[in-house]
Design a protein around this motif. Structure first.
Motif, PDB file in Angstrom:
ATOM      1  N   GLU A 106       0.922  -1.065  -0.012  1.00  0.00           N
ATOM      2  CA  GLU A 106      -0.038   0.127   0.121  1.00  0.00           C
ATOM      3  C   GLU A 106       0.953   1.161   0.056  1.00  0.00           C
ATOM      4  OE1 GLU A 106      -1.536   1.690   4.256  1.00  0.00           O
ATOM      5  OE2 GLU A 106      -2.183  -0.414   3.880  1.00  0.00           O
ATOM      6  N   VAL A 107       0.415   2.368  -0.634  1.00  0.00           N
ATOM      7  CA  VAL A 107       1.128   3.600  -0.295  1.00  0.00           C
ATOM      8  C   VAL A 107       0.325   4.586   0.632  1.00  0.00           C
ATOM      9  CG1 VAL A 107       1.819   5.574  -1.769  1.00  0.00           C
ATOM     10  CG2 VAL A 107       1.772   3.448  -2.742  1.00  0.00           C
ATOM     11  N   ASN A 108       0.944   4.955   1.540  1.00  0.00           N
ATOM     12  CA  ASN A 108       0.508   5.597   2.437  1.00  0.00           C
ATOM     13  C   ASN A 108       1.355   7.009   2.832  1.00  0.00           C
ATOM     14  OD1 ASN A 108      -0.387   6.503   5.388  1.00  0.00           O
ATOM     15  ND2 ASN A 108      -1.229   4.194   5.655  1.00  0.00           N
ATOM     16  N   HIS A 109       0.678   7.934   3.077  1.00  0.00           N
ATOM     17  CA  HIS A 109       1.441   9.120   3.497  1.00  0.00           C
ATOM     18  C   HIS A 109       2.153   9.249   4.740  1.00  0.00           C
ATOM     19  CE1 HIS A 109      -2.416  10.464   5.078  1.00  0.00           C
ATOM     20  NE2 HIS A 109      -1.790  11.338   5.853  1.00  0.00           N
ATOM     21  N   SER A 110       1.467   8.412   5.740  1.00  0.00           N
ATOM     22  CA  SER A 110       2.025   8.161   7.071  1.00  0.00           C
ATOM     23  C   SER A 110       1.764   6.526   7.196  1.00  0.00           C
ATOM     24  CB  SER A 110       1.031   8.892   8.023  1.00  0.00           C
ATOM     25  OG  SER A 110       1.363   8.408   9.321  1.00  0.00           O
ATOM     26  N   PRO A 111       3.117   6.095   6.667  1.00  0.00           N
ATOM     27  CA  PRO A 111       3.035   4.384   6.850  1.00  0.00           C
ATOM     28  C   PRO A 111       2.901   3.764   8.104  1.00  0.00           C
ATOM     29  CG  PRO A 111       5.069   5.562   6.132  1.00  0.00           C
ATOM     30  CD  PRO A 111       4.074   6.631   6.309  1.00  0.00           C
ATOM     31  N   GLY A 112       3.323   4.525   9.329  1.00  0.00           N
ATOM     32  CA  GLY A 112       3.049   3.756  10.444  1.00  0.00           C
ATOM     33  C   GLY A 112       4.284   2.844  10.600  1.00  0.00           C
ATOM     34  N   THR A 113       5.562   2.982  10.441  1.00  0.00           N
ATOM     35  CA  THR A 113       6.766   1.975  10.371  1.00  0.00           C
ATOM     36  C   THR A 113       7.626   2.441  11.567  1.00  0.00           C
ATOM     37  OG1 THR A 113       8.108   3.816   9.183  1.00  0.00           O
ATOM     38  CG2 THR A 113       6.989   2.069   8.118  1.00  0.00           C
ATOM     39  N   THR A 114       6.973   3.369  12.662  1.00  0.00           N
ATOM     40  CA  THR A 114       7.709   3.712  13.671  1.00  0.00           C
ATOM     41  C   THR A 114       8.105   2.459  14.562  1.00  0.00           C
ATOM     42  OG1 THR A 114       6.281   5.765  13.828  1.00  0.00           O
ATOM     43  CG2 THR A 114       7.948   5.184  15.949  1.00  0.00           C
ATOM     44  N   GLY A 115       7.172   1.422  14.771  1.00  0.00           N
ATOM     45  CA  GLY A 115       7.572   0.312  15.703  1.00  0.00           C
ATOM     46  C   GLY A 115       8.220  -0.590  15.046  1.00  0.00           C
ATOM     47  N   ILE A 116       8.214  -0.796  13.535  1.00  0.00           N
ATOM     48  CA  ILE A 116       9.385  -1.648  12.723  1.00  0.00           C
ATOM     49  C   ILE A 116      10.676  -0.960  13.059  1.00  0.00           C
ATOM     50  CG2 ILE A 116       9.764  -2.609  10.692  1.00  0.00           C
ATOM     51  CD1 ILE A 116       6.795  -2.631  10.172  1.00  0.00           C
ATOM     52  N   GLU A 117      10.847   0.236  12.659  1.00  0.00           N
ATOM     53  CA  GLU A 117      12.104   0.841  12.592  1.00  0.00           C
ATOM     54  C   GLU A 117      12.754   0.930  14.017  1.00  0.00           C
ATOM     55  OE1 GLU A 117      11.298   4.861  10.931  1.00  0.00           O
ATOM     56  OE2 GLU A 117      11.279   3.877   8.764  1.00  0.00           O
ATOM     57  N   LYS A 118      11.976   1.244  15.394  1.00  0.00           N
ATOM     58  CA  LYS A 118      12.459   0.972  16.602  1.00  0.00           C
ATOM     59  C   LYS A 118      13.186  -0.276  16.722  1.00  0.00           C
ATOM     60  CE  LYS A 118      11.208   2.198  21.305  1.00  0.00           C
ATOM     61  NZ  LYS A 118      10.247   2.443  22.356  1.00  0.00           N
ATOM     62  N   ALA A 119      12.218  -1.504  16.336  1.00  0.00           N
ATOM     63  CA  ALA A 119      12.783  -2.852  16.492  1.00  0.00           C
ATOM     64  C   ALA A 119      13.833  -3.038  15.861  1.00  0.00           C
ATOM     65  CB  ALA A 119      11.509  -3.696  16.259  1.00  0.00           C
ATOM     66  N   THR A 120      13.945  -2.765  14.546  1.00  0.00           N
ATOM     67  CA  THR A 120      15.101  -3.298  13.601  1.00  0.00           C
ATOM     68  C   THR A 120      16.442  -1.933  13.575  1.00  0.00           C
ATOM     69  OG1 THR A 120      14.067  -2.061  11.705  1.00  0.00           O
ATOM     70  CG2 THR A 120      13.663  -4.261  12.211  1.00  0.00           C
ATOM     71  N   GLY A 121      16.238  -0.797  13.951  1.00  0.00           N
ATOM     72  CA  GLY A 121      16.956   0.077  13.875  1.00  0.00           C
ATOM     73  C   GLY A 121      17.153   0.662  12.580  1.00  0.00           C
ATOM     74  N   LYS A 122      16.388   0.662  11.847  1.00  0.00           N
ATOM     75  CA  LYS A 122      16.586   0.722  10.358  1.00  0.00           C
ATOM     76  C   LYS A 122      15.451   1.771   9.780  1.00  0.00           C
ATOM     77  CE  LYS A 122      18.598  -3.429   8.850  1.00  0.00           C
ATOM     78  NZ  LYS A 122      18.576  -4.669   7.960  1.00  0.00           N
ATOM     79  N   ASN A 123      15.634   2.545   8.941  1.00  0.00           N
ATOM     80  CA  ASN A 123      14.806   3.334   8.231  1.00  0.00           C
ATOM     81  C   ASN A 123      14.149   2.791   7.334  1.00  0.00           C
ATOM     82  OD1 ASN A 123      13.366   5.396   6.787  1.00  0.00           O
ATOM     83  ND2 ASN A 123      14.809   7.026   7.368  1.00  0.00           N
ATOM     84  N   ILE A 124      12.936   2.127   7.509  1.00  0.00           N
ATOM     85  CA  ILE A 124      12.529   1.228   6.472  1.00  0.00           C
ATOM     86  C   ILE A 124      11.841   2.145   5.018  1.00  0.00           C
ATOM     87  CG2 ILE A 124      10.145  -0.233   6.028  1.00  0.00           C
ATOM     88  CD1 ILE A 124      12.423  -1.353   8.001  1.00  0.00           C
ATOM     89  N   VAL A 125      11.265   3.300   5.303  1.00  0.00           N
ATOM     90  CA  VAL A 125      10.748   4.111   4.113  1.00  0.00           C
ATOM     91  C   VAL A 125      11.935   4.281   3.387  1.00  0.00           C
ATOM     92  CG1 VAL A 125       9.664   6.165   3.605  1.00  0.00           C
ATOM     93  CG2 VAL A 125       8.665   4.838   5.357  1.00  0.00           C
TER      94      VAL A 125
END
Length: 179
Positions: free
Chosen positions: A8-27
């Motif tokens: 999906e394409v989302n202007h606010s993708p909600g990747t904060t939790g994933i990024e915090k857990a992985t330490g990576k900028n997913i977007v």
């Protein structure tokens, strides 16, 4: 590793939790990956098994899009074919053309007759769905009683099309060439 898939394409993708857990900028990772054209995949457009193409100087011609056709080149109906000094003279719908001979191929024709014949290859420009494909290798063949043009998988891949075998004229309209 498997490539990422965009669901999906989302202007606010909600990747904060994933990024915090992985330490990576997913977007950023996704954008960098798809910024390289080799990683992009364009979904083919659906076409019917018959569509109208344009070949100069003949204009609109019905072509069969045949996914089972693994032939070297697409074919066009040709009559009165002759070769002299690497120039092929041929006729289609009463119009005669002279083209440079690109190659001669031995083509095995199966079925009941089961024989091999020589076919001449020339270059033609083919237009389909608003895109011009220049200098396409096209074989000349006696296609009377069949669609005048038969497209092969190689050209269909270049056109980025997928054939719906249950439909005719999905992209084009046959009525535009009815006389």
């Amino acid at each position: 590793t498997k490539p990422p898939y965009i669901l999906e394409v989302n202007h606010s993708p909600g990747t904060t939790g994933i990024e915090k857990a992985t330490g990576k900028n997913i977007v950023k990772t996704v954008i960098e990956y798809f910024s390289e054209p080799k990683h992009r995949y364009s979904v083919p457009i659906q076409v019917g098994y018959l569509e109208v193409i344009n070949i100069k100087p003949f204009g609109e011609i019905i072509a069969k899009f045949d996914t089972g056709n693994s032939a070297i080149s697409p074919t066009i109906h040709a009559e009165k074919v002759s070769v002299k000094d690497k120039i092929v003279t041929w006729t289609y719908e009463g119009k005669s053309l002279k083209n440079k001979l690109i190659k001669i191929s031995d083509v095995h024709v199966g079925g009941l007759n089961d024989y091999t014949e020589k076919r001449y290859t020339i270059l033609l420009d083919i237009e389909f769905a608003g895109t011009l494909y220049k200098d396409v290798d096209v074989m000349l063949d006696d296609r009377r009683d069949r669609e005048p043009v038969l497209l092969n998988r190689k050209l269909m891949r270049q056109m980025n099309v997928m054939v719906n075998p249950q439909r005719k004229y999905v992209v084009t309209t046959k009525f535009s060439i009815d006389k």
